[in-house]
Design a protein around this motif. Structure first.
Motif, PDB file in Angstrom:
ATOM      1  N   GLY A 152       0.877  -1.156  -0.138  1.00  0.00           N
ATOM      2  CA  GLY A 152      -0.015   0.078  -0.088  1.00  0.00           C
ATOM      3  C   GLY A 152       0.826   1.284   0.085  1.00  0.00           C
ATOM      4  O   GLY A 152       0.359   2.392   0.162  1.00  0.00           O
ATOM      5  N   GLY A 155      -0.828   3.768  -2.411  1.00  0.00           N
ATOM      6  CA  GLY A 155      -2.327   3.664  -2.310  1.00  0.00           C
ATOM      7  C   GLY A 155      -2.887   2.920  -3.581  1.00  0.00           C
ATOM      8  O   GLY A 155      -2.306   2.259  -4.012  1.00  0.00           O
ATOM      9  N   ARG A 156      -4.065   3.413  -3.883  1.00  0.00           N
ATOM     10  CA  ARG A 156      -4.712   3.044  -5.056  1.00  0.00           C
ATOM     11  C   ARG A 156      -4.105   3.217  -6.145  1.00  0.00           C
ATOM     12  O   ARG A 156      -3.809   4.347  -6.423  1.00  0.00           O
ATOM     13  CB  ARG A 156      -6.381   3.339  -5.194  1.00  0.00           C
ATOM     14  CG  ARG A 156      -6.928   2.682  -6.087  1.00  0.00           C
ATOM     15  CD  ARG A 156      -8.269   3.348  -6.397  1.00  0.00           C
ATOM     16  NE  ARG A 156      -8.181   4.756  -6.287  1.00  0.00           N
ATOM     17  CZ  ARG A 156      -8.359   5.212  -7.693  1.00  0.00           C
ATOM     18  NH1 ARG A 156      -8.445   4.626  -8.813  1.00  0.00           N
ATOM     19  NH2 ARG A 156      -8.445   6.632  -7.907  1.00  0.00           N
ATOM     20  N   ARG A 158      -3.283   4.206  -9.932  1.00  0.00           N
ATOM     21  CA  ARG A 158      -4.324   5.074 -11.030  1.00  0.00           C
ATOM     22  C   ARG A 158      -3.738   4.722 -12.595  1.00  0.00           C
ATOM     23  O   ARG A 158      -4.494   4.545 -13.358  1.00  0.00           O
ATOM     24  CB  ARG A 158      -4.178   6.623 -10.587  1.00  0.00           C
ATOM     25  CG  ARG A 158      -4.727   6.954  -9.392  1.00  0.00           C
ATOM     26  CD  ARG A 158      -4.265   8.335  -9.004  1.00  0.00           C
ATOM     27  NE  ARG A 158      -4.959   8.864  -7.743  1.00  0.00           N
ATOM     28  CZ  ARG A 158      -4.505   9.983  -7.517  1.00  0.00           C
ATOM     29  NH1 ARG A 158      -3.708  10.689  -7.870  1.00  0.00           N
ATOM     30  NH2 ARG A 158      -5.383  10.425  -6.326  1.00  0.00           N
ATOM     31  N   THR A 210       1.757  -4.647 -10.329  1.00  0.00           N
ATOM     32  CA  THR A 210       0.411  -4.025  -9.698  1.00  0.00           C
ATOM     33  C   THR A 210      -0.474  -5.106  -9.062  1.00  0.00           C
ATOM     34  O   THR A 210      -1.525  -4.649  -8.194  1.00  0.00           O
ATOM     35  CB  THR A 210      -0.476  -3.266 -10.889  1.00  0.00           C
ATOM     36  OG1 THR A 210      -0.824  -3.970 -11.885  1.00  0.00           O
ATOM     37  CG2 THR A 210       0.403  -2.363 -11.494  1.00  0.00           C
ATOM     38  N   GLN A 212      -2.713  -6.696 -10.702  1.00  0.00           N
ATOM     39  CA  GLN A 212      -3.859  -6.605 -11.614  1.00  0.00           C
ATOM     40  C   GLN A 212      -3.783  -6.823 -13.074  1.00  0.00           C
ATOM     41  O   GLN A 212      -2.617  -7.113 -13.554  1.00  0.00           O
ATOM     42  CB  GLN A 212      -4.177  -4.849 -11.701  1.00  0.00           C
ATOM     43  CG  GLN A 212      -4.324  -4.058 -10.378  1.00  0.00           C
ATOM     44  CD  GLN A 212      -5.005  -2.727 -10.693  1.00  0.00           C
ATOM     45  OE1 GLN A 212      -5.792  -2.629 -11.483  1.00  0.00           O
ATOM     46  NE2 GLN A 212      -4.571  -2.102  -9.738  1.00  0.00           N
ATOM     47  N   GLY A 242      -8.352  -3.999 -11.619  1.00  0.00           N
ATOM     48  CA  GLY A 242      -8.364  -3.362 -10.379  1.00  0.00           C
ATOM     49  C   GLY A 242      -8.599  -1.747 -10.653  1.00  0.00           C
ATOM     50  O   GLY A 242      -8.372  -1.027  -9.319  1.00  0.00           O
ATOM     51  N   GLY A 267       0.125   5.952  -8.346  1.00  0.00           N
ATOM     52  CA  GLY A 267      -0.708   5.652  -7.317  1.00  0.00           C
ATOM     53  C   GLY A 267      -1.387   7.083  -6.539  1.00  0.00           C
ATOM     54  O   GLY A 267      -0.710   8.212  -7.199  1.00  0.00           O
ATOM     55  N   GLU A 268      -1.985   6.760  -5.882  1.00  0.00           N
ATOM     56  CA  GLU A 268      -2.666   8.088  -4.789  1.00  0.00           C
ATOM     57  C   GLU A 268      -1.702   8.723  -4.122  1.00  0.00           C
ATOM     58  O   GLU A 268      -1.815   9.939  -3.792  1.00  0.00           O
ATOM     59  CB  GLU A 268      -3.904   7.631  -4.162  1.00  0.00           C
ATOM     60  CG  GLU A 268      -5.140   7.169  -4.896  1.00  0.00           C
ATOM     61  CD  GLU A 268      -6.104   6.441  -3.816  1.00  0.00           C
ATOM     62  OE1 GLU A 268      -7.336   6.849  -4.056  1.00  0.00           O
ATOM     63  OE2 GLU A 268      -5.810   5.711  -2.759  1.00  0.00           O
TER      64      GLU A 268
END
Length: 385
Positions: A152, A155-156, A158, A210, A212, A242, A267-268
């Protein structure tokens, strides 16, 4: 740790990929090079095998001989690597899986999606490992990127930007060079040239880091050298399961680019950038922070990166050692299976048959989308939809 017996099909004298596999398999002492069918010319293959130290009765003239010779031996090989021309991968991999051998296949695993699904089903049914050599995922800092995303730090996710662009096929005068020509001939290469050769490495790395998978894509493909039937440049936009957005450029006519495999993940709360030509450095930019350079081998990295790093910090560590990490993962997986235990999680990173299948589905999706002027298409193999 007990040494496992290893065999190689293809990768003969003068091969580009053979030395990397032999070095990679030997580095950690986990595998003993025990058998080989190294050349399409039987006598040349036998002679080269003996030159490399193989026993005369295990230096085979072809893969059929090797399969029959190894099948009944009490000291039979534990793992076979398939490093032959693309069109032969399916037949050889299938035969060895059916005979109960673990397999590491060079990419592409197969030529069609249907063949790929058959290999996945066979690997699952037999309980034999079928790995695919996306060897660049063996780099220590690529594995650290994966660990940072998984815990993490970013973060998410992008956006993912991947490239694999070189200029080694940019000379139109090479149109009749047999080492180049076959790559752009559908009869020998299939439905795709540059994306199937290089682009799938970048696409697989995007998924590897990732966590994903690609669900759909849109491709712009072009033959910059008009005599070529298949593409020598492609730009691919993709979406992942994702929520990440992906951009991928691959080219063989980018004069001045040498290898050109790079990955950026945004990411975020941070961004990462890594390039295969400078594999010892990973650039990390936390949100509202300062740019940091993470060095391979430094203290405080992830277990995945520590396990994959062999050479002391500051020294070059290259592609054969990335391959060695794939072999080290496979040795751990095979021994864990033999001993009835769980494999070390930091070693459970080798690319599977499922990865090879997803890549083949993406190749066909890129070819379809390119012909349809970029229409978005489903990039998943039918069995995963």
């Amino acid at each position: 740790m007990a040494r496992l017996n290893w065999g190689l099909i293809g990768g003969g004298e003068g091969s580009q990929i053979g030395p990397a596999h032999r070095l990679g398999a030997a580095v950690d002492g986990a595998f003993a090079f025990a058998a080989g069918a190294l050349d399409h010319n039987a006598e040349a293959g036998r002679a080269f095998g003996r030159k490399l130290g193989l026993a005369a009765d295990r230096s085979y003239g072809n893969w059929h001989e090797m399969l029959e010779g190894e099948r009944a031996r009490p000291d039979r090989i534990d793992l076979v690597t398939v490093a032959t021309p693309n069109a032969t991968h399916f037949e050889i991999t299938k035969a060895f899986l059916e005979a109960g051998f673990h397999v590491l296949c060079e990419k592409p695993m197969t030529i069609t999606v249907e063949e790929g699904e058959e290999i996945v089903r066979l690997s699952r049914a037999t309980g034999r490992i079928c790995a695919v050599n996306y060897g660049y995922t063996g780099y220590a800092l690529v594995r650290h990127m994966r660990a940072m995303v998984a815990r993490g730090d970013l973060g998410r996710i992008r956006l993912v930007v991947a490239e694999f662009a070189h200029g080694h096929h940019a000379d139109a005068g090479d149109a009749d060079n047999p080492r180049v020509r076959w790559r752009y001939d559908p009869a020998q290469a299939g439905v795709s040239a540059q994306f199937a050769d290089c682009g799938i490495h970048a696409l697989h790395m995007a998924s590897f880091v990732t966590g994903q998978e690609v669900t759909r894509l849109s491709a712009d493909t072009v033959s910059c050298i008009p005599s070529r039937v298949l593409e020598d440049d492609a730009m691919v936009n993709f979406r992942m399961d994702g929520g990440a957005v992906g951009r991928l450029w691959t080219s063989s006519v980018a004069i001045g680019r040498q290898h050109g495999l790079t990955l950026q993940v945004f990411g975020e709360t941070g961004g990462l950038r890594w390039a295969q030509e400078q594999p010892n450095q990973l650039y990390w930019m936390p949100l509202r922070g300062r740019l940091q350079v993470i060095e391979r081998g430094e203290a405080g990295l992830s277990p995945e990166a520590d396990r994959a790093s062999r050479v002391t910090m500051g020294h070059a560590e290259g592609m054969p050692l990335a391959f060695a990490n794939i072999y080290r993962d496979l040795a751990e997986a095979i021994l864990a299976q033999k001993e009835g235990r769980a494999a070390n999680p930091a070693a459970d990173l080798y690319p599977r048959a499922e990865d090879g299948l997803r890549s083949m589905a993406a190749i066909y999706a890129v070819a379809e989308s390119g012909k349809a002027e970029g229409r978005w298409v489903d990039a998943r193999p039918p069995m995963f939809r």
